[in-house]
Design a protein around this motif. Sequence first.
Motif, PDB file in Angstrom:
ATOM      1  N   GLU A   1       0.833  -1.203   0.000  1.00 45.89           N
ATOM      2  CA  GLU A   1       0.000   0.000   0.000  1.00 45.89           C
ATOM      3  C   GLU A   1       0.872   1.259   0.000  1.00 45.89           C
ATOM      4  N   SER A   2       1.822   1.289   0.923  1.00 53.00           N
ATOM      5  CA  SER A   2       2.678   2.468   1.047  1.00 53.00           C
ATOM      6  C   SER A   2       3.478   2.707  -0.223  1.00 53.00           C
ATOM      7  N   THR A   3       4.037   1.618  -0.787  1.00 49.90           N
ATOM      8  CA  THR A   3       4.852   1.749  -2.002  1.00 49.90           C
ATOM      9  C   THR A   3       4.015   2.248  -3.175  1.00 49.90           C
ATOM     10  N   PHE A   4       2.824   1.652  -3.355  1.00 50.12           N
ATOM     11  CA  PHE A   4       1.987   2.045  -4.487  1.00 50.12           C
ATOM     12  C   PHE A   4       1.581   3.513  -4.381  1.00 50.12           C
ATOM     13  N   TRP A   5       1.059   3.918  -3.234  1.00 49.40           N
ATOM     14  CA  TRP A   5       0.536   5.278  -3.116  1.00 49.40           C
ATOM     15  C   TRP A   5       1.646   6.313  -3.125  1.00 49.40           C
ATOM     16  N   THR A   6       2.855   5.920  -2.691  1.00 52.73           N
ATOM     17  CA  THR A   6       3.990   6.842  -2.814  1.00 52.73           C
ATOM     18  C   THR A   6       4.255   7.152  -4.281  1.00 52.73           C
ATOM     19  N   VAL A   7       4.251   6.103  -5.122  1.00 55.62           N
ATOM     20  CA  VAL A   7       4.467   6.293  -6.555  1.00 55.62           C
ATOM     21  C   VAL A   7       3.310   7.082  -7.169  1.00 55.62           C
ATOM     22  N   PHE A   8       2.082   6.750  -6.761  1.00 58.95           N
ATOM     23  CA  PHE A   8       0.898   7.422  -7.311  1.00 58.95           C
ATOM     24  C   PHE A   8       0.938   8.923  -7.019  1.00 58.95           C
ATOM     25  N   LEU A   9       1.206   9.271  -5.771  1.00 61.55           N
ATOM     26  CA  LEU A   9       1.129  10.672  -5.357  1.00 61.55           C
ATOM     27  C   LEU A   9       2.358  11.484  -5.766  1.00 61.55           C
ATOM     28  N   GLN A  10       3.437  10.806  -6.147  1.00 56.58           N
ATOM     29  CA  GLN A  10       4.610  11.537  -6.639  1.00 56.58           C
ATOM     30  C   GLN A  10       4.321  12.232  -7.967  1.00 56.58           C
ATOM     31  N   ASN A  11       3.315  11.706  -8.689  1.00 58.44           N
ATOM     32  CA  ASN A  11       2.912  12.300  -9.971  1.00 58.44           C
ATOM     33  C   ASN A  11       4.116  12.465 -10.899  1.00 58.44           C
ATOM     34  N   SER A  12       4.869  11.366 -11.036  1.00 53.95           N
ATOM     35  CA  SER A  12       6.107  11.406 -11.823  1.00 53.95           C
ATOM     36  C   SER A  12       5.809  11.577 -13.310  1.00 53.95           C
ATOM     37  N   ALA A  13       6.830  12.004 -14.026  1.00 46.59           N
ATOM     38  CA  ALA A  13       6.697  12.202 -15.472  1.00 46.59           C
ATOM     39  C   ALA A  13       6.616  10.868 -16.188  1.00 46.59           C
ATOM     40  N   LEU A  14       5.860  10.820 -17.256  1.00 44.83           N
ATOM     41  CA  LEU A  14       5.765   9.649 -18.114  1.00 44.83           C
ATOM     42  C   LEU A  14       6.840   9.731 -19.198  1.00 44.83           C
ATOM     43  N   ALA A  15       6.742   8.855 -20.192  1.00 40.71           N
ATOM     44  CA  ALA A  15       7.769   8.821 -21.238  1.00 40.71           C
ATOM     45  C   ALA A  15       7.805  10.094 -22.059  1.00 40.71           C
ATOM     46  N   ASP A  16       6.699  10.859 -22.075  1.00 39.57           N
ATOM     47  CA  ASP A  16       6.681  12.110 -22.838  1.00 39.57           C
ATOM     48  C   ASP A  16       7.277  13.272 -22.064  1.00 39.57           C
ATOM     49  N   GLY A  17       7.755  13.013 -20.852  1.00 37.14           N
ATOM     50  CA  GLY A  17       8.383  14.040 -20.050  1.00 37.14           C
ATOM     51  C   GLY A  17       7.412  14.904 -19.265  1.00 37.14           C
ATOM     52  N   VAL A  18       6.109  14.593 -19.326  1.00 32.44           N
ATOM     53  CA  VAL A  18       5.083  15.363 -18.633  1.00 32.44           C
ATOM     54  C   VAL A  18       4.522  14.538 -17.490  1.00 32.44           C
ATOM     55  N   ALA A  19       4.207  15.190 -16.375  1.00 31.80           N
ATOM     56  CA  ALA A  19       3.678  14.486 -15.202  1.00 31.80           C
ATOM     57  C   ALA A  19       2.373  13.770 -15.549  1.00 31.80           C
ATOM     58  N   MET A  20       2.091  12.714 -14.799  1.00 35.28           N
ATOM     59  CA  MET A  20       0.878  11.925 -15.034  1.00 35.28           C
ATOM     60  C   MET A  20      -0.359  12.827 -15.076  1.00 35.28           C
ATOM     61  N   PHE A  21      -0.575  13.615 -14.010  1.00 35.56           N
ATOM     62  CA  PHE A  21      -1.712  14.532 -13.967  1.00 35.56           C
ATOM     63  C   PHE A  21      -1.188  15.950 -14.236  1.00 35.56           C
ATOM     64  N   HIS A  22      -1.508  16.470 -15.422  1.00 33.89           N
ATOM     65  CA  HIS A  22      -0.948  17.751 -15.846  1.00 33.89           C
ATOM     66  C   HIS A  22      -1.904  18.393 -16.846  1.00 33.89           C
ATOM     67  N   ALA A  23      -1.894  19.734 -16.866  1.00 31.78           N
ATOM     68  CA  ALA A  23      -2.774  20.446 -17.792  1.00 31.78           C
ATOM     69  C   ALA A  23      -2.481  20.080 -19.238  1.00 31.78           C
ATOM     70  N   ASP A  24      -1.193  19.796 -19.549  1.00 31.01           N
ATOM     71  CA  ASP A  24      -0.846  19.415 -20.922  1.00 31.01           C
ATOM     72  C   ASP A  24      -1.500  18.101 -21.333  1.00 31.01           C
ATOM     73  N   HIS A  25      -1.798  17.261 -20.353  1.00 29.78           N
ATOM     74  CA  HIS A  25      -2.485  15.995 -20.633  1.00 29.78           C
ATOM     75  C   HIS A  25      -4.000  16.150 -20.600  1.00 29.78           C
ATOM     76  N   GLY A  26      -4.485  17.321 -20.198  1.00 26.24           N
ATOM     77  CA  GLY A  26      -5.922  17.543 -20.144  1.00 26.24           C
ATOM     78  C   GLY A  26      -6.619  16.770 -19.046  1.00 26.24           C
ATOM     79  N   ASN A  27      -5.878  16.390 -18.007  1.00 26.99           N
ATOM     80  CA  ASN A  27      -6.493  15.605 -16.925  1.00 26.99           C
ATOM     81  C   ASN A  27      -6.264  16.230 -15.548  1.00 26.99           C
ATOM     82  N   LEU A  28      -6.074  17.541 -15.512  1.00 22.58           N
ATOM     83  CA  LEU A  28      -5.906  18.252 -14.252  1.00 22.58           C
ATOM     84  C   LEU A  28      -6.786  19.498 -14.276  1.00 22.58           C
TER      85      LEU A  28
END
Length: 707
Positions: A534-561
Amino acid sequence: MNPEDLIIAPGQIALDGYVAADEDARFMDGGGFSPAMVRNALRLVQGDVTIWVNSRGGDPHAGEAIRAMIAGHAGETRVIVAGMAASAASLLIMGAARIEMTAGSLIMIHDPHSVVFGDAASLRSQADALDVMAATYARVYAARAGMGEEEVRDLMRSETWFSPDAAIATGFADAIFRPTEIDVPAEMSAPAAGQRVDEAAARRVVAAMCRNEISRPGAEFTAVPGHNQGPAMAATGVPDMEPEEDAVVTVTPDAPAAPAPTAPTQRMHLSEPAGGQSADAVRAAERTRNRQIMTAARPHLAAGAFDEAFVDGLIDSGVSYEMASAQMLERLAAAQPDIEMASRSRQASTIVRDERDTRREGLTIAMSARLSGDAIEDDRARPYASMSMHEMAAAALGRSAPGFGSFDSRERVLMDAFHTSSDFPNILSTSVNRILERQYELTGRTFTQISREMTFNDFRTHDVVRPDEFPTLTKINETGEIKFGSIGDSKETVALASYGTGLSISRQALVNDDLGAIQDVLDSAASIVPEFEESTFWTVFLQNSALADGVAMFHADHGNLAGSGSAISVTAISAGRKALRQMKAADGKRVISMNAPTILLVGPAQETAAEQFVAQAIVPTKASDTNPFTGKLTVVVTEEITDNSWYLLVPPAKRTVNFRHGYLRDRSMPRVRVAEPFGQQGLKMTLEHDFGVGGVNYRGGFKNPGA
């Protein structure tokens, strides 16, 4: 145990039990031997020496030290394997000038084993050390057998067991020991020329020697040369014989000899049983021997490998428990075909140990039942159902444990079980893992409601190609031409990692059979691992790290923030749903169909508001009063979200799911290993788990910072 205790008669030494390092010898209390003890015993023996060996092995460095002592002894050295010479014990006997084996004895050679706890460098260093040890010991075996070193290494790698015939064929032994050829101790008068020791009496001498029950130097025997009556022997340490006033060893001439009336009969007396035992002690020893034989034979009686007549014969014969065990092994081995080794014309056999497998599985089931409190329904486990921890350890060693009442004796059998080639460490770890797996499966994890599980084949980084990057189907024209699209280059990656921690069970808890201590470890492990995931998964989830396109998972450029935070409402939820419904595939043209959210993810701060929202059932007076999301969203709550933010997510089955988690193929459960064998600090175990998590697609989730 003193070095003098190893000497069973002049010129006779018995090495029975665990091969221990000198620093560990003080913990054995008679259950083995060490280099210092053997060195001092050899000093007390002048000239030729016969060494009886019955050992499952132990410390290989101690075994090599004893081998060198035997090889360097001033006098002829003869080893008789009476039971077993396995592992380090097979190494030490290689120092003898002549090696003989009783008919039911075995020799086993294998690669050295070790347990190490540390980082990768420590593990690699230990592996290198084991390779050096194996190569070194292979040279010793090869020199004794006249074989090639690599040929011996193959035998060691496969853990090869040799019957007497196979050992002789391969050069690891010289002959099968015959009781009629026994070296009678000096205290026994030598037979006249041309005479032989009566075979039945000689067998009793062998039994007594194997049990270390022949009296020490100074005991008095009677021999009557030329006596030709029924066999009898003063062996008041041998359970089936009562002390006699005038005990004799009978010798029978091979041919009639002229009487020698002038030769006086040498008649001495044994005033008490050998070793100073009382008659009560002898009877107690007899009862113990009977119980040991019956306990060892019980699983094989149940399996039909033995019949009652065979077991009764072992008990009635008066042989020691060790020799009875050897005869059982001989019978079991006789029922198994020899395995012909293609690499050599001389036959070496590996014993197929079906009975050992049955015992191991029976003990594992019985121990698992004790830990879980379940009833035992498997017949293989019934003989062990009522056994304590140390009794199971004794059974794994092929022993009985009727008299293990003291702390020291219980500790000794556990020490032997963990430090020899017995199955007990595997039995314990397998039992613990079975219970751990069952408890782990019953524990829920929040992230499985929003993440899709995957399987890792190894620990390399795994590419995850997003399904939305696959080109869509196009119509095949009349010529049969199929147009080829291309898969996007923006692959996401997920990697598996190994995690672990140390567990400890105290020496007192194991010796006292405190299963509660082990159950506490299991309960803790069963809860720690899901909490860790649980701790490991949610740490990764909430870090909102960049994907392969260099943009964070939840970001205005992705239209999901969301542009600004807002409370959970029909308007805010509608905006999030619209954003997901309008997500496009990698080509930027095709809208992803059926991409509506079904999950409302919140933290404790928004839990009540979320539940009220999805359960809201208002009787509308106008269209704007209705809640179109009633019954359409499932609330998922995690304590890891500590602010007012909330998320709309597609279910894990959807191809646009945000996150993937996974486990190593065929090893999805946490596992416990024995890290350090049982010792003064108790039992050290490790809890290990392989787990991976990563973000793979932004199109399946929408984030609102909340208000």
